[in-house]
Design an enzyme around this catalytic site. Structure first.
Site, PDB file in Angstrom:
ATOM      1  CG  ASN A  67      -2.029  -0.979   1.180  1.00 17.66           C
ATOM      2  OD1 ASN A  67      -2.303  -1.569   0.137  1.00 17.66           O
ATOM      3  ND2 ASN A  67      -2.683  -1.187   2.305  1.00 17.66           N
ATOM      4  NE  ARG A 392      -8.349  -1.718 -10.323  1.00 17.69           N
ATOM      5  CZ  ARG A 392      -7.362  -0.888 -10.656  1.00 17.69           C
ATOM      6  NH1 ARG A 392      -6.451  -1.287 -11.529  1.00 17.69           N
ATOM      7  NH2 ARG A 392      -7.291   0.321 -10.131  1.00 17.69           N
ATOM      8  CG  HIS A 452     -14.861   2.966 -10.763  1.00 17.08           C
ATOM      9  ND1 HIS A 452     -15.562   2.921  -9.571  1.00 17.08           N
ATOM     10  CD2 HIS A 452     -13.732   2.238 -10.557  1.00 17.08           C
ATOM     11  CE1 HIS A 452     -14.889   2.209  -8.687  1.00 17.08           C
ATOM     12  NE2 HIS A 452     -13.780   1.781  -9.256  1.00 17.08           N
ATOM     13  NE  ARG A 581     -10.384  -0.657   2.338  1.00 13.74           N
ATOM     14  CZ  ARG A 581     -10.616  -0.575   1.032  1.00 13.74           C
ATOM     15  NH1 ARG A 581     -11.657  -1.175   0.510  1.00 13.74           N
ATOM     16  NH2 ARG A 581      -9.818   0.117   0.246  1.00 13.74           N
ATOM     17  CG  HIS A 609     -14.091  -3.197  -3.015  1.00  7.68           C
ATOM     18  ND1 HIS A 609     -14.790  -3.295  -4.207  1.00  7.68           N
ATOM     19  CD2 HIS A 609     -13.049  -2.376  -3.276  1.00  7.68           C
ATOM     20  CE1 HIS A 609     -14.184  -2.574  -5.138  1.00  7.68           C
ATOM     21  NE2 HIS A 609     -13.133  -2.000  -4.598  1.00  7.68           N
TER      22      HIS A 609
END
Length: 731
Positions: A67, A392, A452, A581, A609
């Protein structure tokens, strides 16, 4: 507090201004970059969590390091670019780019020190458990003989010793490249020479010795093994000093406003990115000062870009240690369930959706149902068209294969492939070309907007007409990440949603602005407006003395307008629970500003997520009359203004209940994996109330079926009902 947990919160005074002044000053926001670093510290804290098995703790440490690498490649690189260009524009919290770099460096320095300390403790703990990482000087005689054979056969051919002199200039070092620098002396005449050995990136960092006593696993790092045989690479030289270094380069891609061929433009931009400027140079602390100066000068780095590491470099690669065969030191394997309702219909996904809407909760329920949706569409002779977004996906993607199969079967297939998905650009170019070869109509969306949204649409001939089946979700069409990310997949044949999704695709493929969207909201057009309207609506209910409640779950909360609307709602008396998160720029719990706002973050086995937004509509929460949405969008300016996203309402009663009363309540109820965010942006672990059992939302969903996917199994198994303390409508 109306949640079921009692929370111990440290008393802190994060700001000196009185609340009345904070409400209109930049101090009402937490710095975005520091908030992200607080999030990454929460990830790091899981590496010392005694509830986790040892190798899972190593994995969390590795994730925190990875990260941090990406943070430098993207965020720090962008801020440094602003400084270079003389931009002094302040962030919403009032800091200039230069001031942000200063506080980032201070925070990162401490984070890096803590990472190394944790690794030293974990290394000792692993040794106690039978996984020993040895240094070069600690190998046994038999191990040295084996590693020499292994080195000559499997490593030596991959290494290129590089002398550095006027005839051999300092080479290009790629981003994340791991290199050993050497000070050598020629034994024949004492002549000094600097040299480099680039560690190959395509082989494992950790080498396992064969055989062991009492089941002990012994390993050595690639660089330690190489250091044993420097003489093989530089015969006739003596090593006078050495040390490893690693660099991180700017990974931002600049896109020209006018581009005739977007694919070719990205291919060129990707080549430029590989040679981006160095923004972080990590150097081992034991590297001699003279050698360190040589490396720093060769890479043209400033002192504030150099980080001296007293420990191991490239900690992201520690995840390779989890490949050793010690399942007792990992989480017990979990096999996702397949929705029973689909089984009830003999595997016919369209029949299951026709019966009623369906929510599939990943990773507890298998992503295979999403793949099945497209595979069945590809093979069904009554399916005439498929439209799909791809942001993705995985290597050897079954999603891509299904789309190609459908096109080859003569169906009309359109795929939006987003080339601007960071770090997936090359893969997406490859998928686009594969799909085009199969006959798929491939489009790339907008030059200045990322697409997205997660949308899949299947048009099928039924009963003399056409029926549109829709999948929309919160996560990517990625079977691998779907095993570790918590996300929602929503399937429906609602004709209104079908029309809305058709309009969104028309917007993407033909720039036809969807002015007549009926149920959904779409960014950058209407999503922000819909969210603000709902927040203002709850504010109005509170001022009328009606129950007023907001629950939101997201990855990041950054947008100043959304935050200010939530502050206004809190001041009016709206009860607000936020599950964020990652980044949260809102300060919760400040008297007079946000005392009615609670923010928590869940960090555990799975990566949270999903994005869920719930509004009580004057009835409080949970309520059958609440407005409940799922979305691909976080509450960030980029999602609301610079991306194509969708906000989808859930109106089927079972789906509505599942998301609101099962998923959201479980997230709010969790105490075992949750952190309470404090007004200064830091956080503290939550604890169960005295006398109550800790609650783990991941364990709950691993052992309880979902509401909308149960089918006939409802008669045999129902999920344990979740309640929150004081479950009532606040007034």
């Amino acid at each position: 507090m109306d949640t079921e947990q009692a929370i111990e919160i440290q008393e802190k005074d994060p700001v000196s201004s009185p609340p009345a002044e904070i409400a209109s000053s930049p101090e009402r926001f937490i710095n975005r970059e520091l908030s992200w670093l607080h999030f990454n510290r929460r990830v790091l804290e899981e590496s010392v969590n005694p509830r986790h098995p040892a190798l899972e703790r190593v994995r969390f440490l590795s994730i925190s390091a990875n990260n941090l690498d990406e943070f430098f490649m993207v965020r720090v690189a962008g801020i440094r670019a602003q400084v270079r260009e003389g931009i002094a524009e302040r962030s919403p919290d009032g800091l200039t780019p230069l001031e942000q770099l200063k506080v980032i460096n201070e925070s990162v320095s401490q984070l890096a020190i803590d990472q190394q300390a944790i690794w030293r403790d974990l290394r000792k703990f692993l040794a106690e458990l039978g996984i020993v990482l040895v240094d070069g000087q600690d190998v046994t005689k038999s191990e040295r003989a084996w590693i020499e054979d292994h080195f000559l056969a499997s490593i030596f051919p991959l290494l290129t010793p590089l002398a550095i002199d006027p005839a051999h200039p300092f080479p290009f070092i790629p981003s994340l490249g791991f290199t050993v620098a050497l000070q050598l002396m020629r034994t024949s005449d004492g002549r000094p020479m600097n040299a480099l050995i680039r560690m190959p990136g395509k082989i494992d960092r950790f080498i396992r010795f064969p055989g062991s006593k009492d089941g002990v696993i012994r390993l050595i790092t690639l660089e330690q093994a190489t250091s044993l045989f420097i003489g093989r690479l530089f015969p006739g030289y003596t090593v006078k000093g050495q040390g490893a270094f690693r660099i991180i380069r700017d990974s931002e891609i600049e896109i020209e406003e006018e581009a005739e061929d977007l694919v070719r433009l990205f291919e060129t931009a990707l080549k430029r990115r590989r040679r981006g400027s160095v923004i972080r140079l990590e150097i081992e602390a034991n590297m001699p000062e003279e050698l360190r100066a040589f490396v720093q000068d060769a890479l043209s780095t400033t002192d504030d870009e150099v980080f001296v590491v007293d420990g191991v470099l490239a900690m992201n690669e520690l995840s390779q240690l989890t490949r050793v065969d010690r399942p007792d030191l990992e989480f017990a394997p979990y096999v996702p369930r397949h929705p029973e309702r689909v089984r009830d219909h003999g595997g016919d996904i369209f029949a299951a959706i026709r019966q009623k809407d369906l929510i599939v909760h990943h990773p507890y329920e298998s992503f295979d149902v999403v793949v099945q949706f497209l595979q069945q569409a590809a093979r069904d002779p009554d399916v005439v068209a498929i439209k799909q977004t791809l942001y993705r996906t995985s290597n050897n993607s079954p999603i891509v294969r299904a789309l190609a199969e459908a096109a080859e079967a003569g169906k009309s297939v359109t795929a939006l492939v987003e080339l601007k998905a960071r770090f997936d650009e090359e893969a997406n170019i490859r998928w686009a070309r594969d799909l085009e070869r199969a006959g798929v109509q491939v489009v790339y969306g907008f030059l200045q907007l990322k697409t997205h949204a997660k949308l899949s649409m299947v048009v099928r001939r039924e009963g003399g007409g056409l029926t549109t089946y829709v999948h929309t979700g919160t996560g990517n069409y990625h079977p691998v990440t779907a095993r570790i990310y918590t996300d929602l997949s929503y399937f429906t044949s609602d004709p209104v949603i079908g029309r809305d999704v058709t309009r969104v695709f028309n917007y993407i493929t033909g720039y036809a602005e969807p002015i007549d969207i009926e149920k959904m909201a779409v960014s950058p057009l209407t999503l922000r407006k819909r969210m603000i309207e709902h927040i203002h609506g709850e504010t109005s209910f509170a001022r009328q003395g009606k129950p007023a409640v907001i629950w939101m779950k997201m990855n990041s909360l950054v947008d100043p307008d959304i935050i200010d609307a939530l502050y206004e709602a809190s001041q009016a008396g709206v009860s607000i629970d936020l599950i964020v998160r990652g980044i949260c720029c809102l300060r919760p719990g400040l008297p007079g500003l946000s005392e009615n706002i609670r923010v928590k973050s869940v960090i555990g086995r799975f990566l949270e997520h999903g994005r869920i937004y719930c509004f009580g509509m004057g009835q409080g929460l949970p309520s059958a009359k609440a407005a409940v949405y799922i979305s691909s969008a976080d509450m960030m300016p980029r999602n609301l203004d610079r991306r194509v996203e969708v906000l989808c309402p859930l109106q089927n009663p079972t789906v509505h209940q599942q998301v609101l009363e099962q998923i959201m309540v479980a997230n709010l109820k969790d105490t075992e994996q949750s952190w309470q965010l404090l007004p200064d942006g830091s956080s503290t672990r939550m604890k169960a109330a005295k006398g109550e059992e800790p609650f783990n939302l991941h364990n709950y969903f691993m052992t309880n079926p979902s509401l909308s996917g149960r089918g006939k199994s409802l008669k045999e198994s129902s999920p344990r009902r979740l309640t929150r303390r004081n479950e009532r409508n606040p007034s």
